[in-house]
Design a protein around this motif. Structure first.
Motif, PDB file in Angstrom:
ATOM      1  N   PRO A  60       0.194   9.008 -11.751  1.00 12.04           N
ATOM      2  CA  PRO A  60      -0.795   8.054 -12.288  1.00 12.04           C
ATOM      3  C   PRO A  60      -0.307   6.610 -12.264  1.00 12.04           C
ATOM      4  CG  PRO A  60      -0.642   9.985 -13.693  1.00 12.04           C
ATOM      5  CD  PRO A  60       0.463  10.110 -12.708  1.00 12.04           C
ATOM      6  N   ARG A  61       0.969   6.418 -12.268  1.00 17.07           N
ATOM      7  CA  ARG A  61       1.492   5.041 -12.248  1.00 17.07           C
ATOM      8  C   ARG A  61       1.170   4.317 -10.945  1.00 17.07           C
ATOM      9  NH1 ARG A  61       7.660   6.162 -13.765  1.00 17.07           N
ATOM     10  NH2 ARG A  61       7.190   7.953 -12.398  1.00 17.07           N
ATOM     11  N   GLU A  62       0.802   5.087  -9.923  1.00 11.58           N
ATOM     12  CA  GLU A  62       0.427   4.439  -8.665  1.00 11.58           C
ATOM     13  C   GLU A  62      -0.756   3.492  -8.853  1.00 11.58           C
ATOM     14  OE1 GLU A  62       2.053   4.647  -5.941  1.00 11.58           O
ATOM     15  OE2 GLU A  62       3.070   6.584  -5.794  1.00 11.58           O
ATOM     16  N   LEU A  63      -1.597   3.750  -9.860  1.00 15.70           N
ATOM     17  CA  LEU A  63      -2.803   2.943 -10.073  1.00 15.70           C
ATOM     18  C   LEU A  63      -2.557   1.753 -10.991  1.00 15.70           C
ATOM     19  CD1 LEU A  63      -5.432   5.809 -10.501  1.00 15.70           C
ATOM     20  CD2 LEU A  63      -4.856   4.537  -8.436  1.00 15.70           C
TER      21      LEU A  63
ATOM     22  N   MET B  20       0.813  -1.220   0.000  1.00 16.33           N
ATOM     23  CA  MET B  20       0.000   0.000   0.000  1.00 16.33           C
ATOM     24  C   MET B  20       0.847   1.271   0.000  1.00 16.33           C
ATOM     25  SD  MET B  20      -3.099  -1.143  -0.027  1.00 16.33           S
ATOM     26  CE  MET B  20      -4.096   0.254   0.452  1.00 16.33           C
ATOM     27  N   ARG B  21       2.150   1.144   0.047  1.00 16.53           N
ATOM     28  CA  ARG B  21       3.009   2.321   0.133  1.00 16.53           C
ATOM     29  C   ARG B  21       2.951   3.147  -1.161  1.00 16.53           C
ATOM     30  NH1 ARG B  21       8.690  -0.314   1.314  1.00 16.53           N
ATOM     31  NH2 ARG B  21       7.842  -1.747  -0.266  1.00 16.53           N
ATOM     32  N   GLN B  22       3.199   4.430  -0.999  1.00 17.45           N
ATOM     33  CA  GLN B  22       3.379   5.293  -2.170  1.00 17.45           C
ATOM     34  C   GLN B  22       4.685   4.897  -2.854  1.00 17.45           C
ATOM     35  OE1 GLN B  22       3.141   9.539  -1.355  1.00 17.45           O
ATOM     36  NE2 GLN B  22       4.504   9.985  -3.085  1.00 17.45           N
ATOM     37  N   GLN B  23       4.600   4.626  -4.156  1.00 14.36           N
ATOM     38  CA  GLN B  23       5.754   4.096  -4.881  1.00 14.36           C
ATOM     39  C   GLN B  23       6.579   5.195  -5.563  1.00 14.36           C
ATOM     40  OE1 GLN B  23       6.395   0.535  -5.037  1.00 14.36           O
ATOM     41  NE2 GLN B  23       4.892   0.640  -3.364  1.00 14.36           N
TER      42      GLN B  23
ATOM     43  N   PRO C  93      10.844   0.661  -3.468  1.00 13.12           N
ATOM     44  CA  PRO C  93       9.991   1.461  -4.351  1.00 13.12           C
ATOM     45  C   PRO C  93      10.806   2.467  -5.162  1.00 13.12           C
ATOM     46  CG  PRO C  93       9.079   1.368  -2.132  1.00 13.12           C
ATOM     47  CD  PRO C  93      10.468   0.817  -2.050  1.00 13.12           C
ATOM     48  N   ALA C  94      10.171   2.992  -6.196  1.00  8.92           N
ATOM     49  CA  ALA C  94      10.862   3.931  -7.091  1.00  8.92           C
ATOM     50  C   ALA C  94      11.422   5.126  -6.335  1.00  8.92           C
ATOM     51  CB  ALA C  94       9.907   4.394  -8.184  1.00  8.92           C
ATOM     52  N   GLN C  95      10.679   5.643  -5.351  1.00  7.64           N
ATOM     53  CA  GLN C  95      11.133   6.840  -4.642  1.00  7.64           C
ATOM     54  C   GLN C  95      12.035   6.524  -3.455  1.00  7.64           C
ATOM     55  OE1 GLN C  95       8.068   9.075  -2.731  1.00  7.64           O
ATOM     56  NE2 GLN C  95       7.303   7.376  -1.491  1.00  7.64           N
ATOM     57  N   ASP C  96      12.330   5.268  -3.229  1.00  8.59           N
ATOM     58  CA  ASP C  96      13.206   4.878  -2.129  1.00  8.59           C
ATOM     59  C   ASP C  96      14.581   5.502  -2.331  1.00  8.59           C
ATOM     60  OD1 ASP C  96      15.005   3.315  -0.413  1.00  8.59           O
ATOM     61  OD2 ASP C  96      13.302   1.963  -0.151  1.00  8.59           O
ATOM     62  N   VAL C  97      15.167   6.040  -1.264  1.00  8.87           N
ATOM     63  CA  VAL C  97      16.471   6.685  -1.351  1.00  8.87           C
ATOM     64  C   VAL C  97      17.551   5.712  -1.806  1.00  8.87           C
ATOM     65  CG1 VAL C  97      17.127   6.240   1.049  1.00  8.87           C
ATOM     66  CG2 VAL C  97      18.016   8.268  -0.133  1.00  8.87           C
TER      67      VAL C  97
ATOM     68  N   TYR D  24      16.185   1.975 -12.343  1.00  9.62           N
ATOM     69  CA  TYR D  24      14.930   1.276 -12.050  1.00  9.62           C
ATOM     70  C   TYR D  24      13.816   2.306 -11.858  1.00  9.62           C
ATOM     71  CZ  TYR D  24      17.999  -2.714 -11.075  1.00  9.62           C
ATOM     72  OH  TYR D  24      18.934  -3.722 -11.164  1.00  9.62           O
ATOM     73  N   PRO D  25      13.196   2.769 -12.938  1.00  9.77           N
ATOM     74  CA  PRO D  25      12.163   3.810 -12.809  1.00  9.77           C
ATOM     75  C   PRO D  25      10.942   3.364 -12.012  1.00  9.77           C
ATOM     76  CG  PRO D  25      12.248   2.935 -15.047  1.00  9.77           C
ATOM     77  CD  PRO D  25      13.446   2.406 -14.346  1.00  9.77           C
ATOM     78  N   ASP D  26      10.713   2.045 -11.918  1.00 12.98           N
ATOM     79  CA  ASP D  26       9.567   1.539 -11.160  1.00 12.98           C
ATOM     80  C   ASP D  26       9.980   0.832  -9.872  1.00 12.98           C
ATOM     81  OD1 ASP D  26       7.619   2.378 -13.073  1.00 12.98           O
ATOM     82  OD2 ASP D  26       8.223   0.690 -14.345  1.00 12.98           O
ATOM     83  N   GLY D  27      11.193   1.107  -9.403  1.00 15.07           N
ATOM     84  CA  GLY D  27      11.691   0.418  -8.219  1.00 15.07           C
ATOM     85  C   GLY D  27      12.293  -0.916  -8.601  1.00 15.07           C
ATOM     86  N   PHE D  28      12.812  -1.638  -7.598  1.00 10.77           N
ATOM     87  CA  PHE D  28      13.438  -2.915  -7.921  1.00 10.77           C
ATOM     88  C   PHE D  28      13.366  -3.881  -6.751  1.00 10.77           C
ATOM     89  CE2 PHE D  28      16.795  -0.459  -5.953  1.00 10.77           C
ATOM     90  CZ  PHE D  28      17.624  -1.363  -5.306  1.00 10.77           C
ATOM     91  N   LEU D  29      13.374  -5.165  -7.101  1.00  8.17           N
ATOM     92  CA  LEU D  29      13.395  -6.246  -6.126  1.00  8.17           C
ATOM     93  C   LEU D  29      14.738  -6.960  -6.230  1.00  8.17           C
ATOM     94  CD1 LEU D  29      11.776  -8.009  -4.045  1.00  8.17           C
ATOM     95  CD2 LEU D  29      11.300  -9.539  -5.973  1.00  8.17           C
ATOM     96  N   PRO D  30      15.635  -6.776  -5.271  1.00  8.35           N
ATOM     97  CA  PRO D  30      16.934  -7.461  -5.338  1.00  8.35           C
ATOM     98  C   PRO D  30      16.755  -8.977  -5.225  1.00  8.35           C
ATOM     99  CG  PRO D  30      16.932  -5.689  -3.710  1.00  8.35           C
ATOM    100  CD  PRO D  30      15.512  -5.920  -4.085  1.00  8.35           C
TER     101      PRO D  30
END
Length: 831
Positions: A274-277, A260-263, A329-333, A340-346
């Motif tokens: 809009p990509r959140e949806l 549910m986090r903001q990505q 998530p994408a906005q993670d520091v 990784y524009p959409d975040g990444f899963l190591p």
């Protein structure tokens, strides 16, 4: 606390009284084969031709048929559903422990059970468990390196046996006996998949967000195929060579929650991106890893002139696995959006190579039956980290890294002699066994490539340097590298005889010397009294030990944290490291135990009931300390003239525990004229562990406030992290071409502990039902269809406070994992 201990002791005394009033002794056979109760056992006794009904300690025998009909091709999982006293939790997002998962016996630590192959010590894995799972701090044998196809039977001694077998045998012994076939064989193909649905419980979305989580989620995944083969062949005139091969491929399962986090960062006008949806919010690999492994095994024996016999076996396995860390998530520091524009899963991708070879000879020297052997085993685990980055390097960072790894090897030489001596006062000859063992162990830790651990120049917007190393698993550094060895020599004497026709007694003494910590001496006295053919009592009193493993003595790993912009190393220190010594660490010593047990059996053929109660006190258990990163710890380290170190953790002796429990087994084979043959088994284990002492050091105790070396979460993990009871009901049925197995296993409640009581999460009792049906298409070909966890049971779902990312809806302490229903088919063809 004292009242709790008293109540536990009263329960145990009551159980012992019931046992002594109502039951007698024999080894419980879990196989569904006619005449299995008279199977000769070799574990826990060195008397030739002693059957399962004759032993002075409880021995479970799991047959090859039981393993084959378990519905799983994993050795450890098959044993866990056959034996209530053995547990095999399946943690996830725990680095290497996702790939090599340890088992426990009687609620003890994984490294407190000795594993043998054909009565010879098996080498442990190189992995030491350092994450938040059952067995934290231990390095145990990986029984999944042994294919079920090569195993004739498994004998599980539910009793301490350090005096008989040496270090590690505190809670018991698992002895895998290999096939010795000169002819015949069988090919097997098994394929199955998870077909499941589970509930979701997720936190609320951020204020103003419109995305919502579904209430349930359906999954079809975890597709697993296994091809196995064993073949017996003649070797020479009367020798044998039995070969086995297994290929197993498993797709991952994914049981994450809805994130549910903001990505993404908000837009300039403050609106959500809009990509959140549209982004997939089931973004974690939480479950079984991807896995592919190939295993080869050979067992051979040949008779020589003069009554001598050569024997030997060899095994090899390559295992490739991939499991996930936590999603960024994408906005993670920690993310670089240009990569990784959409975040990444190591992804953590270990490669495990396991090899073992043992050879020996038996012969007769006068009145002595002699056995000499030499065995070698090695386990190596190396890590590749995929789909990740080194944040400190910046946009030019690689996305895959070699992170290094570790290896453990063991060389063991044994010489044993057994003979009998007539003693006029005894009712049977006195069986005398003497022997010596020399063992050399090695542990190596090797570094990864520089980019997997080095610090780059990137400064975060907050003004703090970015953490170095590959995200989720920083590589081992050259400063972490280890190449250490130790040696041990030991000798034992084991005596056993019937003092009277009713009274069997045995005594064993073993002494060992280790080059790294010193000496250990263990003794055991056990006996059994047969009041009649239907009723007997048995019991034992003994002290035991477990030597500190080379992994515990030498494992080290380093990560870098920045404090006010200054880099400091946070390290798992070796106990002899100068920082650990400054904090009060000492060279590790052996764990010491005192075991007491009493058991009994009531047997009216073919019906039997066995009860065995036990108490195991362990002093100076070796544990991994808490992370010591408090400010006063940092200041103390600086005051000792040590700079650049922010804190860390280390292995230490000092936890005392008391474990009390009862095993109960009811067995009833039944033959009918029209309905076929049935084997009914009811079994239960009840275990209660209390931590009676935790470690302290004078150096840390002098600080204000004094840091905790072994805190609440880890204490409760030992006390409540495994089922308080486990009950199973099993029926095997056969009629003509048809056969079936129905099994129900009830796991008692389990605590997933938190750092505070408010964060504790209790999982209630759950019953898992397995069902398999078999049909013999021809005399050689059999088709089986089955479902493990037929009713799709899951452990309780963690509340949002314990699953803030959505990645982990189920606790790692769940005793049967979180896979859900597994539907499978198997074809066996004998030849």
């Amino acid at each position: 606390m004292m009242q709790k201990h008293a109540s536990v002791t009263e329960k145990t005394v009551l159980a012992l009284a019931i046992a002594s009033l109502f039951t007698g002794a024999h080894a419980q056979e879990t196989a569904s084969e006619p005449g299995a109760a008279s199977t000769v056992v070799i574990t826990g006794t060195r008397v030739a031709n002693r059957t399962a009904l004759d032993t002075a300690a409880p021995v479970d025998i799991v047959s090859s048929e039981t393993l084959k009909n378990a519905g799983t091709t994993e050795m450890t999982q098959a044993l866990s559903i056959a034996l209530p006293s053995l547990n095999f939790p399946r943690p996830a997002i725990t680095d290497g422990t996702d790939t090599i998962r340890p088992a426990t016996l009687r609620g003890m630590a994984p490294d407190q059970t000795l594993v043998l192959v054909n009565s010879k010590r098996r080498h442990t894995s190189s992995l030491v468990n350092v994450n938040g799972s059952i067995g934290r701090g231990s390095a145990a044998v990986d029984m999944n390196t042994i294919p079920t196809a090569i195993v004739k039977s498994v004998e599980v001694l539910r009793d301490g046996a350090a005096a008989q077998y040496g270090s590690d045998a505190i809670s018991g012994v698992v002895n895998l006996r290999l096939r010795t076939d000169r002819s015949g064989g069988e090919a097997s193909v098994t394929y199955g998949a998870r077909k499941t649905e589970y509930e979701l419980w997720n936190d609320a979305a951020p204020a103003g967000a419109t995305w919502t989580a579904p209430a349930k989620r359906k999954r079809t995944d975890g597709q697993t195929g296994t091809i196995s083969l064993w073949q017996g062949m003649p070797l020479g005139g009367d020798g044998f060579l039995t070969l086995a091969a297994e290929y197993r491929k498993q797709e991952r399962t994914e049981r994450s929650g809805y994130d549910m986090r903001q990505q993404y960062p908000r837009l300039a006008n403050g609106a959500f991106d809009p990509r959140e949806l549209t982004i997939n919010r089931f973004n974690a690999w939480y479950g079984e890893p991807e896995l592919e492994q190939v295993t080869l095994f050979a067992n051979a024996g040949i008779n020589l002139s003069g009554g001598a016999k050569l024997y030997g076996w060899m095994s090899g396995q390559n295992r490739f696995a991939r499991s996930g860390g936590f999603f960024r998530p994408a906005q993670d520091v920690r993310n670089i959006q240009s990569i990784y524009p959409d975040g990444f899963l190591p992804i953590i991708a270990p490669t495990v190579n396991d090899f073992a070879a043992t050879g020996g000879v038996t012969w007769t020297a006068g009145s002595w039956d002699m056995d000499a052997s030499l065995g070698y085993g090695k386990n190596r685990m190396a890590y590749d980290i995929e789909n990740t980055l080194n944040r400190s390097i910046g946009p030019t960072s690689k996305t895959e890294f070699y992170a290094g790894g570790y290896a453990y090897d063991q060389l063991v030489a044994n010489l044993t002699g057994v003979r009998t001596v007539d003693v006029a006062a005894f009712s049977s000859p006195l069986n005398i066994a003497v022997g010596a063992e020399a063992r050399r162990e090695g542990y190596e830790l090797f570094a990864g490539e520089p980019d997997s651990w080095r610090a780059g120049p990137v400064i975060l917007p907050s003004g703090v340097p970015a953490a170095p190393g590959a995200q989720v698993f920083p590589g081992f550094r050259p400063s972490n590298e280890v190449d250490a060895h130790r040696s041990a020599i030991g000798a034992f004497v084991d005596l056993e005889a019937n003092i009277t026709p009713q009274l069997l007694a045995s005594v064993a003494v073993r002494g060992e010397h280790y080059t790294d910590f010193g000496n250990s001496l263990a003794g055991k006295l056990s006996g059994r009294y047969d009041f009649s053919k239907s009723f007997a009592l048995r019991g034992a009193i003994q002290n035991g030990f477990r030597a500190p493993s080379p992994q515990q003595q030498n494992f080290t790993a380093t990560a870098t944290n920045f404090i006010n912009g200054v880099p400091f190393e946070i390290t798992t220190f070796r106990p002899t490291d100068r920082v650990a010594v400054a904090l009060g660490a000492k060279p590790l010593e052996a764990e010491e135990s005192v075991n007491a047990s009493i058991g009994a059996v009531l047997r009216f053929a073919p019906f039997s009931i066995t009860i065995d109660a036990y108490r195991i006190d362990i002093d100076d258990r070796i544990v991994l300390s808490e992370n010591l990163t408090q400010t006063n710890v940092f200041n103390y380290i600086v005051s000792q003239g040590i700079t650049g170190v922010g804190g860390g953790r280390f292995f230490i002796n000092g936890v005392d525990t008391r474990t009390e429990g009862v095993d109960v087994v009811v067995s009833w084979p039944m033959k009918t004229a029209q309905a076929g043959n049935f084997d009914f088994t009811l079994a239960a284990n009840v275990t209660d562990t209390k931590v009676t002492r935790t470690p302290t050091t004078a150096q840390l105790a002098a600080l204000n406030p004094a840091p905790t070396l072994f805190g609440r979460l880890n204490v409760l993990s030992l006390e409540k992290g495994q089922p308080e009871n486990k009950l199973s009901a099993n029926v095997n049925w056969k009629l003509g071409q048809w056969g079936a197995t129905l099994r129900a296993t009830r796991y008692g409640k389990v605590l997933s502990p938190g750092t505070t009581e408010a964060l504790d999460f209790w999982m209630g009792a759950k019953t898992v039902v397995d069902l398999e049906a078999r049909f013999a298409l021809t005399p050689k070909a059999t088709l089986a269809l089955g479902a493990d966890n037929l009713f799709d049971q899951y452990p309780g779902t963690q509340p949002p406070a314990l699953n803030t990312t959505g990645n982990t809806p189920f606790a790692n302490y769940a005793p049967f994992g979180r896979g859900g229903r597994f539907i499978y088919a198997r074809m066996n063809y004998g030849f």
